[in-house]
Design a protein around this motif. Structure first.
Motif, PDB file in Angstrom:
ATOM      1  N   ILE A  72       0.841  -1.203   0.000  1.00 44.81           N
ATOM      2  CA  ILE A  72       0.000   0.000   0.000  1.00 44.81           C
ATOM      3  C   ILE A  72       0.870   1.244   0.000  1.00 44.81           C
ATOM      4  N   ILE A  73       1.934   1.242   0.794  1.00 45.17           N
ATOM      5  CA  ILE A  73       2.832   2.397   0.861  1.00 45.17           C
ATOM      6  C   ILE A  73       3.497   2.628  -0.489  1.00 45.17           C
ATOM      7  N   ARG A  74       3.964   1.553  -1.121  1.00 40.68           N
ATOM      8  CA  ARG A  74       4.575   1.695  -2.462  1.00 40.68           C
ATOM      9  C   ARG A  74       3.558   2.251  -3.458  1.00 40.68           C
ATOM     10  N   ASN A  75       2.338   1.726  -3.418  1.00 41.03           N
ATOM     11  CA  ASN A  75       1.299   2.170  -4.337  1.00 41.03           C
ATOM     12  C   ASN A  75       0.963   3.644  -4.121  1.00 41.03           C
ATOM     13  N   LEU A  76       0.866   4.053  -2.866  1.00 43.70           N
ATOM     14  CA  LEU A  76       0.583   5.465  -2.587  1.00 43.70           C
ATOM     15  C   LEU A  76       1.700   6.366  -3.099  1.00 43.70           C
ATOM     16  N   GLY A  77       2.948   5.909  -2.982  1.00 42.15           N
ATOM     17  CA  GLY A  77       4.071   6.674  -3.516  1.00 42.15           C
ATOM     18  C   GLY A  77       3.979   6.820  -5.031  1.00 42.15           C
TER      19      GLY A  77
END
Length: 75
Positions: free
Chosen positions: A15-20
């Protein structure tokens, strides 16, 4: 506040990678309002991951006690 299941750590990292990635896309397209919203979500997800890591470090581990020995009976 909801607690994150430690087994979901990899999902939270995704999720963090996707948000980035979504933040970068929004910046590229000039969607400043979207960038700000995504930054808030990214910050919250990073905080959850940090909380999860902190809880994992502070969780007491059982001490290895070994097998007890029982002395033989003397007649």
């Amino acid at each position: 506040m909801l607690r994150v299941d430690p087994r979901q750590r990899t999902r939270l990292e995704q999720i963090i990678r996707n948000l980035g990635e979504r933040t970068d896309e929004a910046r590229t397209n000039g969607w400043q309002g979207e960038v700000e919203g995504l930054k808030v979500s990214l910050h919250a997800a990073q905080n959850k991951l940090a909380t999860l890591d902190r809880a994992a470090r502070n969780t007491p581990r059982p001490a290895p006690l070994g097998m007890p020995s029982i002395p033989p009976k003397t007649p």
